[in-house]
Design an enzyme around this catalytic site. Structure first.
Site, PDB file in Angstrom:
ATOM      1  CB  CYS A  79     -16.883  70.161   5.881  1.00  0.00           C
ATOM      2  SG  CYS A  79     -18.415  69.316   5.486  1.00  0.00           S
ATOM      3  CG  HIS A 200     -15.994  67.675  10.200  1.00  0.00           C
ATOM      4  ND1 HIS A 200     -16.281  69.011  10.319  1.00  0.00           N
ATOM      5  CD2 HIS A 200     -16.883  67.184   9.304  1.00  0.00           C
ATOM      6  CE1 HIS A 200     -17.295  69.318   9.536  1.00  0.00           C
ATOM      7  NE2 HIS A 200     -17.680  68.228   8.905  1.00  0.00           N
ATOM      8  CD  GLU A 202     -13.819  70.074  12.914  1.00  0.00           C
ATOM      9  OE1 GLU A 202     -12.922  69.687  12.142  1.00  0.00           O
ATOM     10  OE2 GLU A 202     -14.943  70.450  12.500  1.00  0.00           O
ATOM     11  CG  ASP A 261     -28.321  56.745  30.714  1.00  0.00           C
ATOM     12  OD1 ASP A 261     -28.089  57.105  29.548  1.00  0.00           O
ATOM     13  OD2 ASP A 261     -28.981  55.719  30.986  1.00  0.00           O
ATOM     14  CG  ASP A 440     -36.530  55.860  25.719  1.00  0.00           C
ATOM     15  OD1 ASP A 440     -35.384  55.417  25.547  1.00  0.00           O
ATOM     16  OD2 ASP A 440     -36.762  57.042  26.017  1.00  0.00           O
TER      17      ASP A 440
END
Ligand code: 1PR
Length: 596
Positions: A79, A200, A202, A261, A440
């Protein structure tokens, strides 16, 4: 010895993790003299061009780094570690690059596409020697082999600046190109001992690990193999001029996100849970009959185990949401931090952590800013943080600054941008791409003849059946409804610096009836940052639908979104990630396939 150059700009944990995962050891560069000892050097380069180059110079690394490169020992940049090799960047006018390679880094044209370029895109090898660096040039002929090779050419990118591919200027260093919109740019370069990627590795699943492994396996010290590869005159797969011609479509894929969650159950263990319309407790049973909720928290498994399963089966991103964050301070919430560290040690795709990213006060009275909380998660291995409740408060702040009768927070006066909100601070320090806002919303139905409040008129939806509703935002996992609609929230956080919107729906959550397309299209219409559609996925076809551009109202933007997220169907094993990708591919969408 392999050395990693971390000049202190951000999270390099994932790279360190992936090197260890591949069985290699390394040392951190602590002093410019360490560069003399290195036989291989990896420069991850996190942050921005100007900041990176200035830090290198002020810390005395710039000259030793150039000497290192000139010595012929292998260098790999990632990067900004790639961009630093060029002469300059429009991101930081007046700041010189290392000028090892010719050309200037410039910003993507954002006229017709979202910037940053974020997601999985295809690196197209332009020279045969790409193979030696883990970029498959050809699969060997058979259909299955070609498919396998193709699956190894998708990598994770996140950047706003790039070096446009110039066939003349880059004829001796281009290794692969990538197309975003109609711009063809350098995604990997190699010249002698210098190898660098804009993507990237990784964070790019097994394909990325292949690239890292290939470079790690190169002999240390002055590299004859790389120099020989660079010198081959017939190395080009197609002429540089041809390689510079954009194709009809770029290779950016639709992202499939697996969401977990997370909360402590009643026994105090961190578990993955999942509810319906945000209610995560089992239905309580009274004398055999099921009644309203109130039973145990549903336990669908251990967070890291499940996440690892999703990574291995091809999830493009993994999101963890701490759904009881409103109860305690995130910084003291060690299980979430530890969980992030464990996840980042074995999962090599982007990780988002949400829940409790806000200003907090420790029990001893020490104040912790949202930025500090986010920093703790970035250090633990998160790539993005997701902000929910605090985003609503931040937009309420913008709305309060508007003149009477104006309801668009994007028109807030400059003075309203105090720089004090968590979104602004994290975005400024880590970049917009690291800040997701999780919305939400809940539908507010209007009875016959009832008027939508003027402030929320733009989030009004009418169904073919004659029902009308608008979308109100909530906080604390739906426990509080606020006087901010979904469009206001989306536009407000975009102004504050959010880089992505995770659009949940309390009504659709856990129902399995498909995403709330009205909601998603509404957000898409009024914003330009990437959108992750969430809530309601019940089968593979629901993903294909939400990704397909089918504007339903005149003047609305194409309904397609960049990513779609699901939880329940993956946890319960009802639909596999591969099935979702197959359905999308069948509909002509570009997706990434994880290879074995
Ligand atoms: O407000 O910044 O502390 O963040 C809290 C975060 O926790 C928010 O991102 C909020 O969405 C989330 N959250 C809070 N309570 C709940 C709950 O379920 N009781 N979960 C909750 C939200 C929604 C999605 C879910 C999709 C897909 N979860 O993330 O995963 O609806 O589900 P499905 O595929 O099964 O339909 P803060």
């Amino acid at each position: 010895m392999l050395y990693l150059l971390d000049y202190g700009a951000g999270n390099v944990r994932s790279l360190a993790n992936s090197i260890r995962k591949l069985g290699y050891d390394f040392e951190w560069v602590r002093h410019p003299d360490d560069l003399k000892k290195a036989s291989k050097l990896l420069f991850p380069g996190v942050g921005a061009f100007g900041q990176a180059l200035t830090s290198l110079r002020t810390q005395g690394y710039a000259e030793p780094l150039k000497e290192y490169i000139a010595s012929g020992r292998p260098y790999m940049g990632i990067c900004i570690g790639m961009q630093a090799l060029f002469e300059s960047s429009s991101e930081a006018p007046g700041i010189q690059g290392l000028a090892v390679l010719p050309g200037r880094v410039e910003r993507f044209d954002s006229e017709k596409k979202t910037v940053p370029h974020m997601g999985w895109n295809r690196a197209r090898p332009v020279r045969k020697s790409a193979e030696a660096y883990g970029l498959p040039v050809s699969g060997g002929g058979g259909e299955a082999e070609e498919e396998h090779a193709e699956s190894r050419r998708h990598f994770y990118f996140v950047h706003s600046y790039r070096v446009a591919f110039d066939p003349q200027l880059h004829s001796s260093c281009a290794l692969s190109t990538t197309q975003y919109g109609n711009e063809v740019y350098l995604s990997a370069v190699q010249q002698g001992n210098v190898f660098a990627t804009q993507f990237h590795p990784e964070k790019s699943g097994r394909a990325g690990l292949d690239v890292l492994r290939a470079w790690l396996e190169l002999p240390g010290g002055p590299s004859e193999r790389a120099a020989a590869a660079a010198a081959q005159p017939d190395d080009w797969l197609l002429s540089p001029t041809q390689a510079a011609i954009p194709r009809k479509k770029d290779g950016l894929t639709k992202r499939i996100v697996a969401c977990l969650d997370v909360r402590s159950n009643d026994a105090g263990d961190l578990v993955v849970t999942k509810g319906e319309s945000y209610d995560v407790r089992e239905k309580a049973t009274t004398s055999g009959a099921s009644s309203s909720s109130g039973g145990d928290v549903r336990n669908l498994g251990k967070p890291v185990d499940l996440a690892l399963r999703y990574y291995l089966s091809g999830a493009d991103e993994v999101t963890f949401l701490n759904i009881t964050s409103f109860r305690s301070s995130a910084l003291r919430d060690q299980p979430m931090l530890r969980m992030t560290e464990l996840a980042a040690a074995s999962i090599f795709v982007p990780l988002t952590i949400g829940g409790g990213i806000k200003d907090t006060v420790d029990p001893d009275g020490t104040g912790r800013s949202a930025k500090e909380v986010a920093e703790a998660y970035f250090r633990a291995g998160a790539d993005k943080v997701s902000i929910g409740s605090e985003a609503v408060s931040a937009v309420e702040g913008l709305l309060a600054s508007l003149p009477e009768g104006e309801y668009d927070p994007a028109k807030a006066p400059k003075t309203a941008l105090t720089g004090g909100t968590g979104i602004e601070q994290i975005s400024r320090n880590y970049g917009a791409q690291a800040v997701v806002v999780s919305i939400d919303p809940r539908r507010v139905y209007l009875s016959e003849g009832e008027e939508v409040p003027a402030a929320h008129a733009w989030s009004l939806v009418s169904s073919a059946e004659g029902q009308r509703w608008w979308y109100a935002c909530t906080t604390k996992g739906g426990r509080e409804t606020r006087d901010v609609d979904v469009v206001q929230l989306a536009r407000g956080v975009e102004l504050l610096g959010a880089g992505e919107l995770l659009v949940n729906s309390i009504d659709a959550d856990g129902q399995g009836k498909g995403f709330d397309r009205d909601l998603i299209e509404l957000v898409r219409r009024y914003t330009s940052v990437p959108v992750i559609a969430s809530s309601g996925a019940g089968k593979a076809a629901h993903f294909e639908e939400i990704f397909s551009p089918a504007p339903r109202r005149e003047g609305w933007k194409q309904g397609s979104v960049e990513a779609a997220l699901a939880a329940g169907i993956f946890h319960r094993g009802e639909v596999a990630i591969d099935e979702v990708k197959e359905a999308c591919e069948g509909a002509g969408l570009v997706v990434r396939r994880e290879h074995d």
